[in-house]
Design an enzyme around this catalytic site. Structure first.
Site, PDB file in Angstrom:
ATOM      1  N   LYS A   1      46.992  32.284  31.428  1.00  0.00           N
ATOM      2  CA  LYS A   1      46.017  31.777  30.468  1.00  0.00           C
ATOM      3  C   LYS A   1      45.224  32.950  29.864  1.00  0.00           C
ATOM      4  O   LYS A   1      44.828  33.864  30.587  1.00  0.00           O
ATOM      5  CB  LYS A   1      45.064  30.851  31.235  1.00  0.00           C
TER       6      LYS A   1
ATOM      7  N   LYS B   1      33.703  38.715  52.064  1.00  0.00           N
ATOM      8  CA  LYS B   1      33.589  40.179  52.171  1.00  0.00           C
ATOM      9  C   LYS B   1      32.778  40.591  53.398  1.00  0.00           C
ATOM     10  O   LYS B   1      32.597  41.772  53.656  1.00  0.00           O
ATOM     11  CB  LYS B   1      32.872  40.740  50.931  1.00  0.00           C
TER      12      LYS B   1
ATOM     13  N   LYS C   1      39.283  36.722  29.332  1.00  0.00           N
ATOM     14  CA  LYS C   1      38.708  38.057  29.393  1.00  0.00           C
ATOM     15  C   LYS C   1      38.900  38.648  30.791  1.00  0.00           C
ATOM     16  O   LYS C   1      39.175  39.829  30.942  1.00  0.00           O
ATOM     17  CB  LYS C   1      37.213  37.965  29.052  1.00  0.00           C
TER      18      LYS C   1
END
Ligand code: TRP
Length: 329
Positions: A199, A118, A202
């Site tokens: 897969k 970044k 979360k």
């Protein structure tokens, strides 16, 4: 009996991937090992700064493991934060941990790399808790003379670091003060596909919560992505995430029967989803009932964890006394 220990990070609501990937294998191991399973709440603090979210997560994880069958008569079940000895051991271990070892940790390196990509400062957003995470984890493990540590593949480097740190300490004092633990990575665990076929995780937002209500469960299963084959077409089991999930919950006979219906054609995806819902709900509804009862009584959950902590502290006190003496403290 050999000792099995694992830590559970309380970050978010448990889902079916956690159930097959972590909860079931660890509970199976607890039949053959002296098991110590704990909630790594101070590990979670590194990333969770909202107190009510952290508190709620701890309660959900505790209720979830108990609902799934963790038996506190056999397993010592506690919160990491209830064992102050762990933090003193962490301080001792710091003195035997090369900074370079921590520099090489995959999780830390990934954060630095993301910053570099970044164009940000390499240390941006990285707190010392994240950097020293593997040392706290080593203390969790080494405190309890653990023989095996059931973990996912992503955690094996942490176990190797615990080995390195323990060896450095043992070598210095010329004594086996700390037992060298081994990772137990379940090779057999099937990848649990999420709603979108990737897969279940979360971080992909494709999970089926373990304790979803019946209505929510049905809604989520109906949302599983399929191809556009029509009812009459024969269907492939290998590439079907409905089938992959079905396999986890169904008996061998049921599996064969559904595979046959896939091959024969004449069954639409809607019907396959109904069949999936039936077996998932059959397995999860008793868990859900226990979970709802447990989570509605937080005081009693905390009391259960405190009972576990009392037992854990007896062991931790002995380990720490042995180490302090060896160190000359
Ligand atoms: N790092 C583990 C995870 O992210 C959680 C954990 C903390 C743990 N302490 C541990 C696992 C000790 C095994 C042993 O899942």
């Amino acid at each position: 009996m050999k000792i099995s220990l694992t830590g559970i990070k309380p970050t978010g609501t448990l889902h079916i991937g956690n159930y097959f990937g972590a909860i079931k294998p660890a509970l199976a191991l607890s039949a053959r090992y002296d098991a110590r399973y704990f909630i790594a709440d101070y590990h979670a603090l590194n990333v969770m700064k909202d107190p009510s979210a952290l508190r709620q997560s701890v309660l959900e994880v505790a209720a979830g493991w108990l609902a799934a069958g963790l038996d506190t008569k056999k397993v010592i079940f506690y919160r990491q934060s209830s064992i102050p000895e762990i933090f003193e051991l962490t301080t001792i271990l710091h003195a035997f941990t090369a900074k370079g070892l921590l520099n090489r940790a995959h999780a830390y390196k990934a954060l630095v790399q993301a910053n570099n990509e970044k164009g940000a400062d390499p240390d941006a957003g990285i707190n010392m808790g994240l950097f020293t995470y593997p040392v706290l984890m080593a203390a969790d493990i080494l405190m309890f003379d653990s023989d095996v540590v059931p973990v996912g593949r992503d955690q094996t480097q942490h176990i190797e670091m615990a080995q390195d740190i323990a060896q450095a300490l043992n070598f210095n004092y010329r004594q086996e003060l700390l037992k060298i633990p081994q990772a137990a990575v379940e090779e057999e665990v099937a990848v649990v596909p999420g709603l979108d076929g990737r897969k279940m995780s979360k971080s992909y937002g494709n999970t089926i919560p373990l304790f979803a209500s019946e209505k929510e469960l049905k809604k989520l299963i109906m949302r599983i992505v399929t191809n556009s084959q029509g009812v009459e077409e024969p269907k492939d089991t290998e590439s079907s995430q409905i089938f992959a999930l079905y396999k986890l919950f169904a008996s061998a006979d049921e599996r064969r029967a559904l595979a046959e219906r896939y091959r024969a054609g004449g069954m639409g995806w809607g019907e396959a989803k109904e069949a999936l819902f039936f077996v998932v709900n059959r397995e999860l509804s008793p868990l859900r009932e226990r979970y709802n009862a447990l989570i509605s009584n937080p005081d009693s959950l905390i009391a259960t964890l405190e009972e576990g902590a009392e037992k854990a502290r007896v062991i931790a006190g002995k380990t720490l006394a042995r180490l302090r003496k060896a160190c000359g403290i």
